[in-house]
Design a protein around this motif. Structure first.
Motif, mmCIF file in Angstrom:
data_model
loop_
_atom_site.group_PDB
_atom_site.id
_atom_site.type_symbol
_atom_site.label_atom_id
_atom_site.label_comp_id
_atom_site.label_asym_id
_atom_site.label_seq_id
_atom_site.Cartn_x
_atom_site.Cartn_y
_atom_site.Cartn_z
ATOM 1 N N GLU A 267 0.825 -1.225 0.000
ATOM 2 C CA GLU A 267 0.000 0.000 0.000
ATOM 3 C C GLU A 267 0.852 1.266 0.000
ATOM 4 N N ASP B 131 0.727 3.588 -2.917
ATOM 5 C CA ASP B 131 -0.398 4.516 -3.109
ATOM 6 C C ASP B 131 -0.280 5.775 -2.251
ATOM 7 N N HIS B 132 0.795 5.904 -1.482
ATOM 8 C CA HIS B 132 0.909 7.024 -0.544
ATOM 9 C C HIS B 132 2.292 7.680 -0.625
ATOM 10 N N SER C 204 -0.503 1.870 8.802
ATOM 11 C CA SER C 204 -1.239 2.603 7.768
ATOM 12 C C SER C 204 -0.499 2.593 6.434
ATOM 13 N N ASP D 61 1.026 4.882 5.149
ATOM 14 C CA ASP D 61 0.891 6.184 4.493
ATOM 15 C C ASP D 61 2.204 6.934 4.687
ATOM 16 N N ALA E 216 3.558 9.463 3.117
ATOM 17 C CA ALA E 216 3.448 10.925 3.126
ATOM 18 C C ALA E 216 2.956 11.435 4.474
ATOM 19 N N ASP E 217 1.943 10.770 5.033
ATOM 20 C CA ASP E 217 1.381 11.226 6.301
ATOM 21 C C ASP E 217 2.364 11.020 7.452
#
Length: 244
Positions: A55, A58-59, A219, A221, A223-224
Motif C-alpha cells: 500500500e 499509493d501514498h 497505515s 501512508d 506521506a502522512d
C-alpha cells in the motif's frame, strides 16, 4: 629490399595509428561533460513478505513517482538471507539506473521506503549508499531497529538485532550513527491496536518463525508519517519512533 620496404610500411602504419590516437584523445578531452538531468522526485518501495505493505505505493510524498523494487518475497521464498541480498542488489541497481543511466542529478529527491523484510533491504542500502545524494528513508517494522533515540523508555529494539547469529540484513541492532541518510524508523508499540510488533519491538517472539505472523496494523501512508514525524535531517540521521 622487400624486408626494408615492409619495415617502412609498418613504421608508417604505426605513425598513423599514433596520430589517430592523439587526435581521439584530444577530441575526447575537449568534449564537454554531459549535464545531469533535473529529475522529479521518486520513491522506491520494498514491500515485505508476500508483498505486505505494498500500500506504500499509493501514498508517495510530495508527488513522488512510486516504483516497486522486485525481489523474492512470495510464500515459497523463505530463505530470508538470500531474499534480502537479492533485494539489496535490485535496489542498488535502481539507484545506479537513476543516477547513471538516466543521468539524474544527485539533488534528485529520492525516498526509500521498506516494510518488514523490505525494511531490512532498505535499511542495508541506507547504511551503505555513498554520501552526497538527496535521500530520505522510511522504515516500517525494521527487524534490526535499534533501541536508542526512542520515545519509549526501555525500548528493546528489533528481534533480529537480538539473535545470537547474523540475521538477514546483518547482525545486531543498527548502530546509532549507522545510517548515511535521514531515516524515519517506525514500530508499533505495546499501546498499538493488536499490541507491540514483536519484529521491531522484541517481545515474546524468540525466533524467526514469528517473522511471518506478528505484525499489528500499519497505515503505510508514507506521506502522512513524514508529515507527522518530519523529514530529515535528524540527529544521527535517525528518527526512531514507537507508535502511537
Amino acid at each position: 629490399m622487400y624486408f626494408r620496404r615492409g619495415w617502412r610500411t609498418a613504421a608508417a602504419v604505426l605513425m598513423l595509428w599514433s596520430l589517430l590516437a592523439m587526435t581521439c584523445t584530444a577530441t575526447a578531452s575537449a568534449a564537454p561533460a554531459r549535464a545531469a538531468n533535473a529529475c522529479g522526485p521518486i520513491m522506491f518501495v520494498i514491500p515485505g513478505y508476500q508483498d505486505g505493505g505494498h500500500e506504500m505505493l499509493d501514498h508517495a510524498p510530495a508527488g513522488a513517482n512510486p516504483v516497486r523494487i522486485p525481489y523474492p518475497n512470495s510464500a515459497t521464498d523463505i530463505n530470508l538471507y538470500t531474499d534480502v541480498d537479492a533485494g539489496v542488489a535490485n535496489l542498488r541497481t535502481a539507484l545506479y539506473n537513476l543516477y547513471v543511466k538516466s543521468n539524474c542529478d544527485l539533488g534528485t529527491k529520492v525516498y526509500i521506503a521498506g516494510f518488514s523484510l523490505g525494511a531490512l533491504v532498505a535499511g542495508t542500502v541506507l547504511e551503505t549508499e555513498p554520501p552526497g545524494r538527496n535521500i530520505q528513508g522510511i522504515l516500517f517494522s525494521d527487524g534490526r531497529r535499534q533501541s536508542q533515540e526512542s520515545n519509549w523508555p526501555g525500548d528493546p529494539g528489533g528481534l533480529i538485532g537480538h539473535i545470537p547469529v547474523s540475521g538477514p540484513g546483518g547482525s545486531g541492532l543498527r548502530p546509532l550513527d549507522g545510517f548515511k541518510y535521514p531515516t524515519l524508523s517506525l514500530c508499533n508499540g505495546p499501546r498499538s491496536a493488536g499490541g507491540a510488533d514483536g519484529i521491531c519491538f522484541m517481545s515474546s517472539i524468540t525466533d524467526l518463525g514469528g517473522y511471518f505472523s506478528s505484525h499489528p496494523f500499519y497505515s503505510f501512508d508514507v506521506a502522512d508519517e513524514l508529515r507527522i514525524h518530519g523529514e530529515g535531517p535528524y540527529p544521527n540521521n535517525l528518527r526512531n519512533r514507537v507508535i502511537p
